[in-house]
Design an enzyme around this catalytic site. Structure first.
Site, PDB file in Angstrom:
ATOM      1  N   ARG A 114       2.002  14.489  12.996  1.00 40.59           N
ATOM      2  CA  ARG A 114       2.406  14.246  11.615  1.00 40.59           C
ATOM      3  C   ARG A 114       2.440  15.510  10.744  1.00 40.59           C
ATOM      4  O   ARG A 114       1.696  15.640   9.770  1.00 40.59           O
ATOM      5  CB  ARG A 114       1.506  13.176  10.978  1.00 40.59           C
ATOM      6  CG  ARG A 114       1.531  11.884  11.772  1.00 40.59           C
ATOM      7  CD  ARG A 114       0.788  10.772  11.102  1.00 40.59           C
ATOM      8  NE  ARG A 114       1.507  10.219   9.976  1.00 40.59           N
ATOM      9  CZ  ARG A 114       0.994   9.300   9.159  1.00 40.59           C
ATOM     10  NH1 ARG A 114      -0.222   8.848   9.349  1.00 40.59           N
ATOM     11  NH2 ARG A 114       1.702   8.835   8.158  1.00 40.59           N
TER      12      ARG A 114
ATOM     13  N   ASP B 194       5.191   0.286  11.803  1.00 42.84           N
ATOM     14  CA  ASP B 194       3.935  -0.291  11.302  1.00 42.84           C
ATOM     15  C   ASP B 194       3.751  -1.754  11.716  1.00 42.84           C
ATOM     16  O   ASP B 194       2.716  -2.356  11.391  1.00 42.84           O
ATOM     17  CB  ASP B 194       3.856  -0.170   9.775  1.00 42.84           C
ATOM     18  CG  ASP B 194       3.635   1.267   9.324  1.00 42.84           C
ATOM     19  OD1 ASP B 194       3.329   2.121  10.167  1.00 42.84           O
ATOM     20  OD2 ASP B 194       3.782   1.531   8.110  1.00 42.84           O
TER      21      ASP B 194
ATOM     22  N   LYS C 183       0.831  -1.213   0.000  1.00 36.13           N
ATOM     23  CA  LYS C 183       0.000   0.000   0.000  1.00 36.13           C
ATOM     24  C   LYS C 183       0.861   1.257   0.000  1.00 36.13           C
ATOM     25  O   LYS C 183       0.638   2.178  -0.793  1.00 36.13           O
ATOM     26  CB  LYS C 183      -0.888   0.018   1.251  1.00 36.13           C
ATOM     27  CG  LYS C 183      -1.543   1.370   1.513  1.00 36.13           C
ATOM     28  CD  LYS C 183      -2.318   1.409   2.804  1.00 36.13           C
ATOM     29  CE  LYS C 183      -1.509   1.630   4.044  1.00 36.13           C
ATOM     30  NZ  LYS C 183      -1.395   3.015   4.511  1.00 36.13           N
ATOM     31  N   ASN C 184       1.857   1.299   0.886  1.00 30.85           N
ATOM     32  CA  ASN C 184       2.613   2.538   1.059  1.00 30.85           C
ATOM     33  C   ASN C 184       3.560   2.827  -0.096  1.00 30.85           C
ATOM     34  O   ASN C 184       4.080   3.937  -0.198  1.00 30.85           O
ATOM     35  CB  ASN C 184       3.341   2.534   2.404  1.00 30.85           C
ATOM     36  CG  ASN C 184       2.362   2.750   3.546  1.00 30.85           C
ATOM     37  OD1 ASN C 184       1.208   3.117   3.315  1.00 30.85           O
ATOM     38  ND2 ASN C 184       2.818   2.513   4.766  1.00 30.85           N
TER      39      ASN C 184
ATOM     40  N   CYS D 274      -3.402  13.044  12.973  1.00 35.91           N
ATOM     41  CA  CYS D 274      -4.228  11.845  12.924  1.00 35.91           C
ATOM     42  C   CYS D 274      -4.022  11.079  14.225  1.00 35.91           C
ATOM     43  O   CYS D 274      -3.253  11.505  15.089  1.00 35.91           O
ATOM     44  CB  CYS D 274      -3.917  10.990  11.706  1.00 35.91           C
ATOM     45  SG  CYS D 274      -2.355  10.158  11.811  1.00 35.91           S
TER      46      CYS D 274
ATOM     47  N   ARG E 129      -8.592  -0.223   4.770  1.00 35.16           N
ATOM     48  CA  ARG E 129      -7.680   0.744   4.144  1.00 35.16           C
ATOM     49  C   ARG E 129      -6.377   0.071   3.727  1.00 35.16           C
ATOM     50  O   ARG E 129      -5.712   0.555   2.805  1.00 35.16           O
ATOM     51  CB  ARG E 129      -7.361   1.879   5.117  1.00 35.16           C
ATOM     52  CG  ARG E 129      -8.588   2.685   5.480  1.00 35.16           C
ATOM     53  CD  ARG E 129      -8.207   3.853   6.316  1.00 35.16           C
ATOM     54  NE  ARG E 129      -7.220   4.668   5.609  1.00 35.16           N
ATOM     55  CZ  ARG E 129      -6.755   5.816   6.040  1.00 35.16           C
ATOM     56  NH1 ARG E 129      -7.188   6.299   7.175  1.00 35.16           N
ATOM     57  NH2 ARG E 129      -5.859   6.492   5.349  1.00 35.16           N
TER      58      ARG E 129
HETATM   59  C1  EPZ Z   1       4.962   6.622   6.228  1.00 36.08           C
HETATM   60  O1  EPZ Z   1       4.386   7.757   6.859  1.00 36.08           O
HETATM   61  C2  EPZ Z   1       3.900   5.568   6.174  1.00 36.08           C
HETATM   62  N1  EPZ Z   1       2.755   6.063   5.414  1.00 36.08           N
HETATM   63  C3  EPZ Z   1       3.464   5.188   7.591  1.00 36.08           C
HETATM   64  O2  EPZ Z   1       2.543   4.119   7.506  1.00 36.08           O
HETATM   65  C4  EPZ Z   1       4.697   4.729   8.365  1.00 36.08           C
HETATM   66  O3  EPZ Z   1       4.320   4.452   9.697  1.00 36.08           O
HETATM   67  C5  EPZ Z   1       5.783   5.798   8.334  1.00 36.08           C
HETATM   68  O4  EPZ Z   1       6.094   6.150   6.960  1.00 36.08           O
HETATM   69  C6  EPZ Z   1       7.078   5.388   9.027  1.00 36.08           C
HETATM   70  O5  EPZ Z   1       7.564   4.216   8.428  1.00 36.08           O
HETATM   71  C7  EPZ Z   1       2.748   6.034   4.085  1.00 36.08           C
HETATM   72  O6  EPZ Z   1       3.717   5.641   3.442  1.00 36.08           O
HETATM   73  C8  EPZ Z   1       1.504   6.467   3.400  1.00 36.08           C
HETATM   74  P1  EPZ Z   1       7.513   9.839   8.170  1.00 36.08           P
HETATM   75  P2  EPZ Z   1       5.117   9.169   6.785  1.00 36.08           P
HETATM   76  O7  EPZ Z   1       7.493  11.088   7.374  1.00 36.08           O
HETATM   77  O8  EPZ Z   1       5.824   9.281   5.502  1.00 36.08           O
HETATM   78  C9  EPZ Z   1       7.678  13.306  11.500  1.00 36.08           C
HETATM   79  C10 EPZ Z   1       0.512   2.970   7.879  1.00 36.08           C
HETATM   80  O9  EPZ Z   1      -0.030   2.459   8.880  1.00 36.08           O
HETATM   81  N2  EPZ Z   1       7.622  14.280  10.389  1.00 36.08           N
HETATM   82  O10 EPZ Z   1       8.670   8.904   7.987  1.00 36.08           O
HETATM   83  O11 EPZ Z   1       4.090  10.191   7.129  1.00 36.08           O
HETATM   84  C11 EPZ Z   1       6.408  12.491  11.650  1.00 36.08           C
HETATM   85  O12 EPZ Z   1       5.410  13.181  12.363  1.00 36.08           O
HETATM   86  C12 EPZ Z   1       1.190   4.330   7.954  1.00 36.08           C
HETATM   87  O13 EPZ Z   1       0.536   2.430   6.765  1.00 36.08           O
HETATM   88  C13 EPZ Z   1       7.755  15.633  10.654  1.00 36.08           C
HETATM   89  O14 EPZ Z   1       7.916  16.052  11.806  1.00 36.08           O
HETATM   90  O15 EPZ Z   1       6.151   9.031   7.985  1.00 36.08           O
HETATM   91  C14 EPZ Z   1       6.923  11.248  12.329  1.00 36.08           C
HETATM   92  O16 EPZ Z   1       7.023  11.464  13.699  1.00 36.08           O
HETATM   93  C15 EPZ Z   1       1.023   4.975   9.282  1.00 36.08           C
HETATM   94  N3  EPZ Z   1       7.720  16.517   9.612  1.00 36.08           N
HETATM   95  C16 EPZ Z   1       8.331  11.079  11.744  1.00 36.08           C
HETATM   96  O17 EPZ Z   1       8.675  12.354  11.193  1.00 36.08           O
HETATM   97  C17 EPZ Z   1       7.570  16.103   8.318  1.00 36.08           C
HETATM   98  O18 EPZ Z   1       7.529  16.946   7.419  1.00 36.08           O
HETATM   99  C18 EPZ Z   1       8.463  10.042  10.626  1.00 36.08           C
HETATM  100  O19 EPZ Z   1       7.400  10.226   9.701  1.00 36.08           O
HETATM  101  C19 EPZ Z   1       7.443  14.730   8.052  1.00 36.08           C
HETATM  102  C20 EPZ Z   1       7.484  13.825   9.111  1.00 36.08           C
END
Ligand code: EPZ
Length: 424
Positions: free
Chosen positions: A123, A308, A22-23, A118, A400
């Site tokens: 996020r 995840d 999915k991701n 969320c 989802r």
């Molecule tokens: C991706 O989310 C995945 N989603 C998530 O899967 C997954 O948990 C996550 O990566 C970590 O592996 C998709 O690919 C659609 P990040 P993403 O940016 O890209 C912070 C699921 O269940 N951050 O690596 O949003 C953020 O808040 C989902 O399938 C900022 O502060 O994750 C988090 O604490 C849930 N500013 C950390 O970084 C930003 O601009 C890592 O988030 C971006 C992120």
């Protein structure tokens, strides 16, 4: 609202096919906006989220055709009819935000709602926006919308992320492919989905090197062509069924899984006493009735232990013969499954970002409520191992991200069914 009822205690035996991730699929779908020629995605997971992304793309002018029996999605963005992704669409699914970069790169402007927080955490998307600014885009936030413009095109830039972000790395790549000059992404995320996106973009004519390492370089090109690409196997789906087989006991082949994408999980599962073997067709997971051993672990960016899979692993460790410590380092609020697991008799104490799980001999079925995708499936896993009936409410979260979940588990002997009508 649909619910899932499970009568626990049946061991799992058989083969579970692993579908596309999915991701990865969601970002590959967004990549279709970059080219006026068709992008054909094979091994597409047919999920609420990927359907939703297809609808969003259609609203932007992309021609969408699902070839269901071939598990293929054809996306053709001959012309971009709209550059606006409204609040209702981005609110429902955060990955919708990923259309911003491709629209900015191809058309020079876009208006996309901020995704907001969320259940698992705040996020923010500040790293995404800083990357676009570094590439020369003007970014304004106006009444909850990001208004981005680069009317003379994006420019290559050196971008060092202050911490690892999967989404920001992918989003920067999706924009930099059409920028003028070279972009270098430092402290990039290394998840297999990033290498998958780079592979697909390169088939479309992009020039990306280093995806899967800390440093990715992207030489911008003037335009991209069409391509055909098969989505990488879903490592989170793989890990989820591996943990289900371990919790329920049994012998399951995860067909089509890529074992190397889950080394951190296998380390934890083997330490718990689960037998995990790589085979030519995938990964085999076996466990007999002996109790699992407790294991301490913490979530980390890839190749560390995936956030995840944290909830699903906690479900297994609820049955361990001793105390496990789990630290969640990626999201600030990702233990919502803990109180629900407690309803099944688990003993879990959460202090900040650490959960201490004291294993019990048996879980007992109960009604529980899902709060997000991975939390929901951890309750299914616990239900498979529990004595008696567990009913998981709010199943739309599962839809989802898990295609044919009940069918795949039932084919291996699980007593699981979807309840279409609410039962009072
Ligand atoms: C991706 O989310 C995945 N989603 C998530 O899967 C997954 O948990 C996550 O990566 C970590 O592996 C998709 O690919 C659609 P990040 P993403 O940016 O890209 C912070 C699921 O269940 N951050 O690596 O949003 C953020 O808040 C989902 O399938 C900022 O502060 O994750 C988090 O604490 C849930 N500013 C950390 O970084 C930003 O601009 C890592 O988030 C971006 C992120």
């Amino acid at each position: 609202m649909d619910r899932i009822a499970i009568t626990g205690g049946a061991p799992l035996a058989g083969t579970i096919p692993i579908y596309g991730a999915k991701n990865s699929a969601l970002k590959l779908q967004a990549a279709a906006l970059l080219s006026p020629e068709p992008l054909v995605l094979e091994n597409m997971p047919d999920l609420a989220d990927t359907r939703f992304m297809a609808q969003l793309l259609a609203s932007l002018g992309v021609e969408v055709a699902w070839i269901k029996e071939a598990r293929t999605l054809r996306l053709h963005a001959a012309d971009i009819a709209s550059t606006i992704a409204p609040y209702d669409q981005v609110r429902k699914m955060r990955a919708s935000f990923n259309v911003l970069g491709p629209l900015l790169a191809r058309v020079g402007h876009a208006t996309v709602s901020l995704p907001g927080g969320c259940a698992i955490g705040a996020r923010p998307v500040d790293l995404h926006l800083k990357a676009f600014e570094a590439m020369g885009a003007d970014i304004h936030i106006d009444r909850g919308y990001v208004k981005a413009a680069a009317l003379r095109g994006l420019k290559g830039a050196e971008i060092e992320f202050p911490f690892v972000s999967v989404g920001a790395t992918e989003h920067a790549m999706l924009a930099a492919v059409l920028a003028d000059g070279e972009t270098v992404l430092k402290n990039a995320a290394r998840e297999p989905e990033i290498a998958d996106l780079a592979e697909c973009l390169n088939k479309m004519g992009a020039r990306i090197e280093g995806a899967g390492s800390h440093e990715i370089s992207i030489r911008g090109v003037a335009s991209l062509k069409g391509a055909r690409h098969a989505v990488v196997a879903d490592r989170i789906e793989t890990g989820t069924y591996a943990l289900a087989a371990a919790a329920a006991t049994g012998d399951v082949l995860l067909e089509g899984a890529n074992a190397h994408h889950l080394d951190a999980l296998w380390g934890v599962m083997r330490a718990a006493g689960v037998d995990v073997q790589e085979e030519p067709r995938g990964v085999r997971v076996r466990r007999n009735g002996r109790r699992v051993a407790p294991v301490d672990f913490e979530t980390e960016p890839y190749p560390g232990f995936p956030t995840d899979l944290q909830a699903q692993t906690m479900a297994l460790l609820c049955l361990a013969d001793g105390r496990s410590r789990i630290r969640e380092t990626i999201f600030e609020n990702r233990f919502m499954h803990a109180p629900e697991l407690t309803r099944l008799g688990a003993q879990i104490a959460v202090h900040g970002n650490e959960a201490v799980v004291t294993g019990v001999e048996h879980l007992i079925g109960a009604p529980v409520m899902a709060t997000d995708l991975r939390a929901s499936v951890s309750l299914v896993i616990a239900g498979l191992a529990a004595q008696g009936e567990t009913v998981v409410n709010r199943v739309y979260h599962l839809d989802r991200g898990f295609e044919r979940l009940e069918a795949k588990l039932a084919d291996c002997g699980a007593r699981i069914e979807r309840l279409k009508e609410p039962r009072e």
